[in-house]
Design an enzyme around this catalytic site. Structure first.
Site, PDB file in Angstrom:
ATOM      1  CG  HIS A 313     -10.675 -36.542  55.998  1.00  0.00           C
ATOM      2  ND1 HIS A 313     -11.443 -37.676  56.112  1.00  0.00           N
ATOM      3  CD2 HIS A 313      -9.750 -36.794  55.051  1.00  0.00           C
ATOM      4  CE1 HIS A 313     -10.995 -38.569  55.257  1.00  0.00           C
ATOM      5  NE2 HIS A 313      -9.977 -38.071  54.608  1.00  0.00           N
ATOM      6  CG  ASP A 371      -3.740 -34.021  50.430  1.00  0.00           C
ATOM      7  OD1 ASP A 371      -2.802 -34.801  50.214  1.00  0.00           O
ATOM      8  OD2 ASP A 371      -4.912 -34.237  50.088  1.00  0.00           O
TER       9      ASP A 371
END
Ligand code: ACO
Length: 431
Positions: A313, A371
């Site tokens: 991320h 996710d």
């Protein structure tokens, strides 16, 4: 808003090319890194800053969502995501993001009623939908449908009118589930299901997705709660790529539906919202635990261009707090459905374990993001893989519209216009 005129702190910028050094105001937020106000830089020095990918650039001031990427913390309006996910519904979170406070019980009832009464979409929208190929990707359809809302609801798109902005925000939140479900039903050739205002927001969405005229959908509370949690976890994430897209598109003064359609288009990419679809496809491709080693080697090989989807991320250099909550939900859903031995879930757990012990991922601070597990939950609920990003878009709509509203009402609001470092031909003449 920040008191720009009365800041006491400065950063001094010195140059090696003879340009006189410059003092620039330094502002502190309520939490998080200070920012250096460089707005006068070009006027005073003739120079721009260079920051492709916005690695060190705060593009706006905001009071909505705060992320501490090093600690792995996410807060909406100051409340930790864990508390909101455990104690509140998605519509409470919508209220919080839009209005700044959680609703009391009267406000909650009024908000739920208002959203519920706007769930139906203009009847003509289904004819617009029918213009798409049935095999179109649902995100392509959704981008078109949301952009088209400006055509179907033109009575409330004047961005300078706060009442119209509020109507459009409610319309977006209320109609998004109907439009997502419509695009799904259309893609599988089933009749469209109208909303049922006797159900909660998430129950209603699940019924529109999974019932048909021959068979009603049996509500399962564990699954409803799981999907509601997915919505909460995806509702906002400060200035990510799609939200920045909404702000940039909206900064021209375009209507909210056009700006949000641009955000949906951005979200579709595999480095952003498309990662849950890519992550589940990846798990399916790996297939079994004994193939993980070979897959990880390919990920580590720079020439392969293979990434461990659902990992890493830009902001979180620690655990993504949403991933932890999603893993918990994943357990609950699989247990409720008697799928504890789901091979993809086992594969995901093993993959996470192997990656968490591997120097490549440790040194780059790569952890599972939201996710990584949300795809497994959605698949168990019965949502097809190519609808995953639409679910994300549904949830993120509230964040987009709240951020858009914040931008429109910001006294520093200006059209977004980045500059460039030009390295092409300076000037040339035709022969
Ligand atoms: N798998 C393998 N290596 C990775 C991964 C990954 N998922 N993510 C980053 N890296 C490596 C890069 O190759 C790079 O290595 P290097 O320093 O040897 O060149 C290093 O980690 C830094 O990567 P960047 O791409 O510079 O990091 P950035 O912050 O730009 O990217 C991103 C963040 C796009 C999320 C990236 O981690 C990625 O592509 N992840 C997979 C896709 C994904 O899951 N996206 C969902 C994000 S969450 C969301 O949108 C809801």
């Amino acid at each position: 808003m920040t008191d720009y005129a009365n800041t006491q702190k400065y950063a001094t910028l010195s140059f090696s090319d003879g340009t006189p050094s410059l003092e620039m105001p330094l502002y502190s937020g309520s939490v998080g890194p200070d920012v250096i106000d460089i707005r006068s830089l070009y006027n005073k020095t003739g120079k721009f800053t260079y920051d492709p990918g916005f690695l060190s650039t705060a593009a706006c001031e905001s009071k909505i969502t705060y992320i501490d990427g090093d600690k792995g913390e996410l807060r909406y309006r100051g409340y930790p995501i864990e508390q909101l996910a455990q104690k509140h519904s998605f519509l409470d979170v919508c209220y919080l993001l839009l209005k700044g406070e959680l609703p009391d019980s009267a406000q909650q009832q009024e908000f739920v009623n208002t959203v519920t009464r706007h769930t139906m979409v203009h009847e003509q929208m289904q004819f617009f939908l029918r213009g798409f190929r049935r095999d179109a990707h649902p995100m392509a359809v959704l981008t078109g449908l949301i952009g088209a809302m400006a055509a179907f609801y033109p009575d409330a798109i004047d961005v300078v009118d706060p009442v119209q902005r509020e109507i459009s925000a409610i319309r977006l939140i209320a109609k998004m589930p109907t439009l997502v479900a419509m695009s799904y039903k259309y893609s599988i050739g089933q009749p469209l299901v109208y909303p049922n205002n006797g159900l909660s927001y998430t129950e209603n969405f699940m019924r529109m997705m999974f019932s048909n005229p021959c068979e009603d959908y049996k509500i399962n509370d564990v699954l409803v709660r799981a999907l509601d949690r997915i919505f909460i976890l995806h509702a906002d994430h400060e200035q990510n790529a799609s939200t920045s897209t909404v702000r940039l598109a909206g900064s021209s003064g375009t209507n909210p539906f056009a700006a949000i359609a641009a955000g949906i288009a951005c979200l579709w990419g595999p480095a952003h919202g498309g990662a849950n679809e890519a992550s589940l496809n990846m798990l399916q491709q790996i297939g079994s635990v004994d193939k993980i080693g070979e897959f990880i080697s390919r990920v580590k090989d720079k020439n392969s261009h293979v990434r461990l989807m659902g990992f890493g991320h830009r902001v979180y250099k620690n655990h993504d707090p949403r991933a932890k909550l999603m893993r918990e939900t994943c357990h609950e859903v699989l247990e409720a459905l008697g799928l504890q031995n789901d091979p993809l879930f086992k594969l995901a757990i093993e993959l996470e374990k192997i990656a968490s012990e591997d120097e490549y991922f440790i040194s780059r601070k790569l952890y599972p993001n939201v996710d990584f597990y949300s795809g497994i939950v959605q698949r168990a609920i019965g949502i097809p893989v190519d609808m995953f990003t639409c679910i994300f878009a549904l949830a993120r709509s509230v964040g987009w519209i709240a951020q858009w509203e914040e931008m429109i009402t910001d006294k520093e609001y200006k059209i977004g216009r980045p500059r460039q470092l030009f390295t092409g031909y300076a000037h040339r003449n035709l022969e």
